[in-house]
Design a protein around this motif. Structure first.
Motif, short mmCIF file in Angstrom:
data_model
loop_
_atom_site.label_atom_id
_atom_site.label_comp_id
_atom_site.label_asym_id
_atom_site.label_seq_id
_atom_site.Cartn_x
_atom_site.Cartn_y
_atom_site.Cartn_z
N GLN A 1 -8.45 -8.65 4.85
CA GLN A 1 -7.90 -9.30 3.65
C GLN A 1 -6.43 -8.97 3.50
O GLN A 1 -5.97 -7.97 4.06
N LYS A 2 -5.71 -9.78 2.70
CA LYS A 2 -4.28 -9.49 2.50
C LYS A 2 -4.08 -8.10 1.90
O LYS A 2 -3.08 -7.45 2.18
N THR A 3 -5.02 -7.62 1.10
CA THR A 3 -4.89 -6.28 0.50
C THR A 3 -4.93 -5.17 1.55
O THR A 3 -4.45 -4.07 1.30
N ASP B 1 -1.57 -3.71 2.26
CA ASP B 1 -0.89 -2.91 1.25
C ASP B 1 -1.00 -1.44 1.64
O ASP B 1 -2.09 -0.95 1.89
#
Ligand code: THU
Length: 132
Positions: free
Chosen positions: A126-128, A131
């Motif tokens: 996922q894009k997270t 992070d």
């Protein structure tokens, strides 16, 4: 729009598939929160890897039309078991669908398997994850 209506739209979209190479038509129908249905079929190419699956055609049509919230998807093909989406489509679905979104996978014999996004692609990137 009932589950059955969405499934029916996916089945009908197989007729629009451009599949001179695989001769394996697939149809998809995606219901948005705003109540619209975006349909897709697989579109192949003489340069095989350039082909696109029905699911991604439906999703990209919806995204390019400004839709970002989805309720349900149906995918249909003439398979013995309910059609399993390919890995690339699962990854694209996981980008835009919530983990509890409903996806109906079906064939032409009314064998339908209904799963949610998390079941279809658990532990997805996922894009997270980017992070720090
Ligand atoms: N295909 C789809 O459109 N969706 C799927 O879920 C499985 C595979 C297409 C890609 C190609 O055009 C053909 O089916 C055979 O792989």
């Amino acid at each position: 729009m009932s589950n059955q209506d969405l499934i029916q739209k996916a089945i009908e979209m197989r007729e629009r598939a451009y599949v001179p190479y695989s001769k394996f038509p697939v149809g998809a129908a995606l219901l948005t929160k705003s109540g619209k249905v975006y349909t897709g079929c697989n579109i192949e190419n003489a340069a095989y890897p350039v082909s696109l699956c029905a699911e991604r055609v439906a999703i990209f049509k919806a995204i390019s039309d400004g839709e970002t919230e989805f309720i349900e998807m149906a995918v249909a093909a003439d398979t013995e078991r309910p059609v399993p989406p390919c890995g690339s489509c699962r990854q694209v679905m996981s980008e835009f669908f919530s983990s509890d979104m409903t996806i109906h996978l079906t064939n032409l014999h009314a064998n339908t398997k209904t799963v949610n996004m998390e079941e279809l692609l658990p532990f997805s990137f996922q894009k997270t994850d980017m992070d720090m």
